[in-house]
Write an enzyme that holds these catalytic residues in place. Structure first.
Site, PDB file in Angstrom:
ATOM      1  N   PHE A 170     -20.766  -6.973  22.899  1.00 26.09           N
ATOM      2  CA  PHE A 170     -20.554  -5.770  22.793  1.00 26.09           C
ATOM      3  C   PHE A 170     -21.699  -4.810  21.659  1.00 26.09           C
ATOM      4  O   PHE A 170     -22.008  -3.902  22.154  1.00 26.09           O
ATOM      5  CB  PHE A 170     -19.382  -5.708  21.841  1.00 26.09           C
ATOM      6  CG  PHE A 170     -18.693  -4.217  21.417  1.00 26.09           C
ATOM      7  CD1 PHE A 170     -19.057  -3.881  20.127  1.00 26.09           C
ATOM      8  CD2 PHE A 170     -17.978  -3.563  22.517  1.00 26.09           C
ATOM      9  CE1 PHE A 170     -18.590  -2.543  20.070  1.00 26.09           C
ATOM     10  CE2 PHE A 170     -17.644  -2.260  22.041  1.00 26.09           C
ATOM     11  CZ  PHE A 170     -17.816  -1.673  20.861  1.00 26.09           C
ATOM     12  N   HIS A 244     -16.598 -13.195  14.041  1.00 26.68           N
ATOM     13  CA  HIS A 244     -17.927 -12.933  14.438  1.00 26.68           C
ATOM     14  C   HIS A 244     -18.853 -12.494  13.349  1.00 26.68           C
ATOM     15  O   HIS A 244     -19.851 -13.167  12.923  1.00 26.68           O
ATOM     16  CB  HIS A 244     -18.265 -11.890  15.566  1.00 26.68           C
ATOM     17  CG  HIS A 244     -17.217 -12.145  16.726  1.00 26.68           C
ATOM     18  ND1 HIS A 244     -17.472 -13.241  17.558  1.00 26.68           N
ATOM     19  CD2 HIS A 244     -16.233 -11.420  17.030  1.00 26.68           C
ATOM     20  CE1 HIS A 244     -16.345 -12.930  18.551  1.00 26.68           C
ATOM     21  NE2 HIS A 244     -15.579 -12.078  18.224  1.00 26.68           N
ATOM     22  N   ASP A 245     -18.497 -11.080  12.481  1.00 31.55           N
ATOM     23  CA  ASP A 245     -19.222 -10.977  11.854  1.00 31.55           C
ATOM     24  C   ASP A 245     -19.384 -11.558  10.790  1.00 31.55           C
ATOM     25  O   ASP A 245     -20.571 -11.509   9.709  1.00 31.55           O
ATOM     26  CB  ASP A 245     -18.936  -9.334  11.190  1.00 31.55           C
ATOM     27  CG  ASP A 245     -18.918  -8.612  12.681  1.00 31.55           C
ATOM     28  OD1 ASP A 245     -18.087  -7.571  12.835  1.00 31.55           O
ATOM     29  OD2 ASP A 245     -19.749  -8.715  13.610  1.00 31.55           O
TER      30      ASP A 245
HETATM   31  O1  RIB Z   1     -19.138  -8.742  19.923  1.00 34.73           O
HETATM   32  C1  RIB Z   1     -18.606  -8.888  18.733  1.00 34.73           C
HETATM   33  C2  RIB Z   1     -18.959  -7.944  17.723  1.00 34.73           C
HETATM   34  O2  RIB Z   1     -18.584  -6.675  18.412  1.00 34.73           O
HETATM   35  C3  RIB Z   1     -18.553  -7.837  16.601  1.00 34.73           C
HETATM   36  O3  RIB Z   1     -19.416  -7.427  15.514  1.00 34.73           O
HETATM   37  C4  RIB Z   1     -17.227  -7.017  16.598  1.00 34.73           C
HETATM   38  O4  RIB Z   1     -16.885  -6.399  15.417  1.00 34.73           O
HETATM   39  C5  RIB Z   1     -17.591  -6.027  17.439  1.00 34.73           C
HETATM   40  O5  RIB Z   1     -18.556  -5.123  16.750  1.00 34.73           O
HETATM   41 CA    CA Z   2     -18.593  -5.493  14.026  1.00 40.06          CA
END
Ligand code: RIB
Ligand code: CA
Length: 317
Positions: A170, A244-245
């Site tokens: 993303f 993720h972050d």
């Molecule tokens: O693909 C995951 C990322 O996209 C993360 O940062 C989530 O918060 C979105 O921004």
């Molecule tokens: Ca993010």
């Protein structure tokens, strides 16, 4: 202690990244800049203020950034983060004092990044966890800041994985031109991609454990994470909340939490089906110089422990 600027698009996993960045003795959080991504720019900005209010860190400078990618229209992620960007529980309204200070600061994220980096007496680590629009424009507007940036540790991309399309992740997909500028900047980069972040999960059982604490912070975070976990289960079949972050920030706190390989990574900006692909040259087929430290392994247990302990400590404050 590392001086960092967190650039984010809250977003449930950005929220945990903010909490980690605010709570660790290893991090001197110079400020948070926000960008449109998971939701529109107004929502990611307000969500950031709400999270800082929840954890009583209204001292942290916040600067709002771009509401859209450099060239493309904005793509948001309501399926995963909801209409608000932080669906699942009611966060407190932003603290008035924080709101007033942000209004007084009245600086765009790009100018906050430039000013903070230029004035810092030591090199700064930039931690982007959303689309890279703010970072790219800051580098274009003031290239000299590269000399005072130690490293960019970003959540984004993937070697083999994907989410927003079969080919891309993303954050890179939303603004691939910005990503290209950042990846070609010459600044040392650590890419914390989906291959490791989809293993940095709080399971439904972990979330229930936090929910049972019913603390001032855990009591709000747990239902938010449950919403995020359910969306990831429904859409990707993941067995919980992939934070993720937060993994990108945890790498600063615990440098051994991931293992990386130094490889060449280029960003696809033109492909009809591959827009935003991080093309990772795993076998050095192109012979091109490596430019990115790419994460391949993660210590998921250590990560989970860090998250739980951090939230428990905030309950006790
Ligand atoms: O693909 C995951 C990322 O996209 C993360 O940062 C989530 O918060 C979105 O921004
Ligand atoms: Ca993010």
């Amino acid at each position: 202690m590392k001086k960092i600027i967190l650039d984010c698009d809250p977003g449930h996993d950005d929220m945990i990244a903010i909490i980690l960045a605010c709570s660790s003795d290893e991090i001197d959080l110079m400020g948070i800049t926000t960008v449109a991504g998971n939701q529109t720019g107004d929502k990611t900005f307000i969500n950031t203020l709400k999270v800082l209010t929840l954890i009583n860190r209204i001292d942290i400078p916040v600067a709002r950034g771009f509401d859209k990618p450099i060239f493309r229209k904005l793509t948001v992620a309501p399926r995963i983060h909801g209409v608000s960007g932080l669906d699942g529980a009611d966060l407190p309204e932003p603290n008035i004092e924080l709101l007033e200070r942000v209004k007084t600061l009245d600086i765009h994220a790009v100018d906050f990044i430039i000013k903070s980096v230029k004035e810092s007496d030591e090199k700064v680590t930039i931690v982007p966890t959303g689309p890279l629009t703010n970072i790219a424009i800051a580098l274009l507007k003031e290239p000299s800041i590269k000399d005072n940036i130690d490293r960019i540790i970003l959540m984004g991309g993937a070697v083999y994985d994907s989410n927003i399309t079969p080919a891309s992740e993303f954050n890179i997909y939303v603004d691939p031109e910005a990503a290209k500028i950042v990846f070609e900047s010459g600044i040392p980069i650590t890419m914390v991609g989906l291959d490791v972040t989809n293993k940095a999960i709080l399971t439904f059982k972990d979330i229930e454990e936090l929910n049972n604490l019913q603390g001032g912070v855990s009591g709000v975070i747990a239902p938010l994470l449950k919403f995020f976990a359910q969306a990831n289960k429904d859409f990707f079949g993941i067995g919980g909340a992939p934070l993720h972050d937060a993994l990108a920030v945890s790498y600063i706190i615990m440098p051994d939490i991931i293992k990386t390989k130094y490889l060449n990574v280029t960003i696809e900006t033109e492909g009809k089906y591959t827009r935003g692909r991080t093309v990772v040259d795993v076998y050095n087929i192109t012979g091109k110089e490596p430019n990115v430290d790419v994460a391949f392994e993660v210590n998921s247990l250590a990560f989970k422990k860090l998250i739980k302990n951090t939230i428990k400590k905030l309950d006790q404050r």
